[in-house]
Design a protein around this motif. Structure first.
Motif, short mmCIF file in Angstrom:
data_model
loop_
_atom_site.label_atom_id
_atom_site.label_comp_id
_atom_site.label_asym_id
_atom_site.label_seq_id
_atom_site.Cartn_x
_atom_site.Cartn_y
_atom_site.Cartn_z
N PHE A 1 0.81 -1.21 0.06
CA PHE A 1 -0.10 0.01 0.13
C PHE A 1 0.96 1.47 0.00
O PHE A 1 1.83 1.39 0.94
N THR A 2 0.34 2.30 -0.77
CA THR A 2 1.27 3.60 -0.79
C THR A 2 0.27 4.82 -0.79
O THR A 2 -0.63 4.69 -1.26
N TRP A 3 0.56 5.51 -0.04
CA TRP A 3 -0.03 7.14 0.11
C TRP A 3 0.77 8.00 0.16
O TRP A 3 1.70 8.13 1.56
N GLY A 4 1.11 8.96 -0.60
CA GLY A 4 2.03 9.94 -0.60
C GLY A 4 3.51 9.46 -0.42
O GLY A 4 3.86 8.69 -1.50
N ASN A 5 4.39 9.65 0.38
CA ASN A 5 5.41 8.90 0.54
C ASN A 5 5.52 7.85 1.31
O ASN A 5 6.53 7.23 1.99
N ARG A 6 4.26 7.45 2.03
CA ARG A 6 4.20 6.18 2.84
C ARG A 6 4.27 4.95 1.80
O ARG A 6 3.56 4.92 1.03
N TYR A 7 4.70 4.02 2.62
CA TYR A 7 4.55 2.78 1.93
C TYR A 7 4.59 1.43 3.01
O TYR A 7 5.38 1.47 4.02
N THR A 8 3.49 0.61 2.91
CA THR A 8 3.69 -0.53 3.78
C THR A 8 3.23 -1.83 3.03
O THR A 8 2.83 -1.53 2.02
N GLU A 9 3.91 -3.10 3.53
CA GLU A 9 3.57 -4.35 2.90
C GLU A 9 2.85 -5.06 3.98
O GLU A 9 3.24 -5.19 5.21
N ILE A 10 2.05 -6.04 3.57
CA ILE A 10 1.32 -7.12 4.29
C ILE A 10 1.82 -8.40 3.76
O ILE A 10 1.63 -8.80 2.68
N ASP A 11 2.50 -9.30 4.56
CA ASP A 11 3.00 -10.42 4.07
C ASP A 11 1.87 -11.75 4.33
O ASP A 11 1.60 -11.94 5.57
N PHE A 12 1.21 -12.19 3.26
CA PHE A 12 0.29 -13.30 3.42
C PHE A 12 0.73 -14.57 4.23
O PHE A 12 -0.05 -15.23 4.60
N THR A 13 2.12 -14.81 4.18
CA THR A 13 2.61 -16.02 4.63
C THR A 13 3.04 -15.84 6.14
O THR A 13 2.98 -16.90 7.00
N ASP A 14 2.59 -14.66 6.68
CA ASP A 14 2.78 -14.48 8.25
C ASP A 14 1.36 -13.95 8.62
O ASP A 14 1.13 -12.74 8.54
#
Length: 414
Positions: free
Chosen positions: A79-92
């Motif tokens: 997911f990204t918004w402006g300068n933000r970026y985050t990931e969700i790992d489906f294996t965890d």
């Protein structure tokens, strides 16, 4: 008029229809699938969720899906918004089950599934449309592409017609969705992405920097292609000429998309398309001799790629109940189909609504403020396990989301 018979008639050869056909055939029933179009054909819904893999395997389709080189391995969402970026790992994730899946071109994916169902002995008929249905007798009137008509007498009918919504139209089952009528504008591009920070193993969901109710998807395939689309209320796209202008403009306004797509080729054989008012609902999910699967019953929103998962999950539930009914055993469609299906759909609905009102976005973009256990619970839902009621964010979705959003606070203030 010629009359033919089968145990179960299935309308539509998409994922729900293919899975249902194979599962019922494996129970020993005579199954006929009626599909208006010819495959391959284009459709969106290209980023699968790991929960889908359980149904693909149960139907006997997994080896063929894994053997397709054009499908892109997928292990999460970014997911990204402006300068933000985050990931969700489906294996965890909190829930048991597969943690990986694929991003697929649906023309090839759907064709593989229905071809595998046919190999198992399912009678698949392309170019045939259902023009009438007697709900009291499970009798279908079918028109071939040559204009010929025949009667198909079934013991039961499953509608997996997706956006075609055949039985809801014929039986006047449609009812307005409680979701606003949004638009999706989309195409495929040659992405030419070389940015090392871009992860092809994840769908990228981008929040528009100014309008948080507008978001874009970027779904990488395994052949230098991406599906890209933008979703928002119609008024967000006013005064723009066409879908091409809309997609290009909004993509250029998202910093990460502008960067990773700097060398993209937008001019190929794929046209720009638009779907308007795609959310749908019905008065009833089943009747005496029929049940509605997937999008034929209800479609929420594409934001979390839940459509194919809901479709396949509904197919599995319906086939379990229908198998018992056709064998003369006691079967309760309300408690064994509707209630369990809607428990997951309603959980997804919580997070769809939370995305558009900003609460779930606040949670997503507050990655550093979530505990690892909460992140695993959210990961499970985004991986498709919205029916796992052991997950507090499923069982008490609205209350848990509200409390978490209040804890992390508005993203704009961080």
């Amino acid at each position: 008029m010629e009359r033919q018979t089968c145990d179960v008639a299935i309308i539509g050869a998409g994922p729900a229809g293919s899975v249902a056909a194979a599962l019922l055939k494996r129970q020993g029933f005579n199954v006929c699938v009626l599909e208006k179009q010819h495959f391959p054909r284009f459709v969106i819904g290209e980023s699968l969720l790991p929960h889908c893999m359980e149904f693909i395997e149960a139907a006997g389709f997994l080896p063929a899906v894994e053997a397709e080189p054009g499908f892109q391995f997928k292990n999460g969402a970014a997911f990204t918004w402006g300068n933000r970026y985050t990931e969700i790992d489906f294996t965890d994730k909190f829930s048991n089950g597969p943690g990986t899946t694929f991003q697929v071109r649906r023309d090839r994916f759907d064709q593989i599934l229905i071809e595998e169902a046919a190999k198992q002995g399912v009678d698949v008929r392309f170019g045939e449309s259902v023009t009438a249905f007697d709900a009291e007798t499970a009798c279908l009137t079918v028109e071939t592409e040559r204009g010929e008509n025949y009667i198909l007498q079934a013991k039961f009918v499953l509608d997996a017609s997706g956006y075609g919504r055949v039985l809801p139209r014929l039986l006047d089952l449609d009812t307005p969705s409680d979701l606003p009528p949004r638009q999706a504008h989309f195409t495929h591009i040659d992405d030419n992405i070389s940015d090392s920070e871009f992860d092809r193993n994840k769908i990228l969901i981008s929040t528009h920097p100014q309008y948080r109710d507008v978001w874009l998807w970027l779904i990488p395939f395994a052949d230098n292609r991406c599906s890209i689309g933008v979703v928002g209320l119609p008024e967000r796209f006013e005064n723009m000429e066409n879908s091409e202008q809309i997609v290009k403009r909004y993509a250029a306004e998202v910093p990460m998309l502008a960067r990773v797509l700097a060398n993209a080729n937008w001019d190929n054989e794929m046209p720009f398309r638009c779907i308007t008012g795609y959310s749908a609902n019905v008065k009833a999910l089943y009747g005496k001799h029929f049940a509605l699967l997937g999008n034929a019953a209800e479609f929420l929103d594409p934001v979390f790629s839940s459509g194919v998962t809901i479709a396949m999950h509904s197919a599995k539930l319906a086939c379990d109940v229908l198998g018992k009914q056709l064998r003369g055993e006691e079967a309760d469609w309300e408690t064994e189909f509707v209630q369990p299906l809607m428990s997951g759909v309603d959980a997804f609905r919580t997070y769809v609504n939370g995305w558009y009102d900003g609460r779930f976005q606040d949670v997503i973009y507050a990655d550093e403020q979530r505990t690892p256990e909460i992140t695993r619970m959210i990961s499970a839902i985004l991986a498709g396990y919205a029916w796992d009621t052991d997950n507090p964010y499923v069982a008490k979705s609205e209350r848990r989301l509200a409390a978490l959003a209040e804890t992390v606070g508005p993203a704009e203030l961080r």
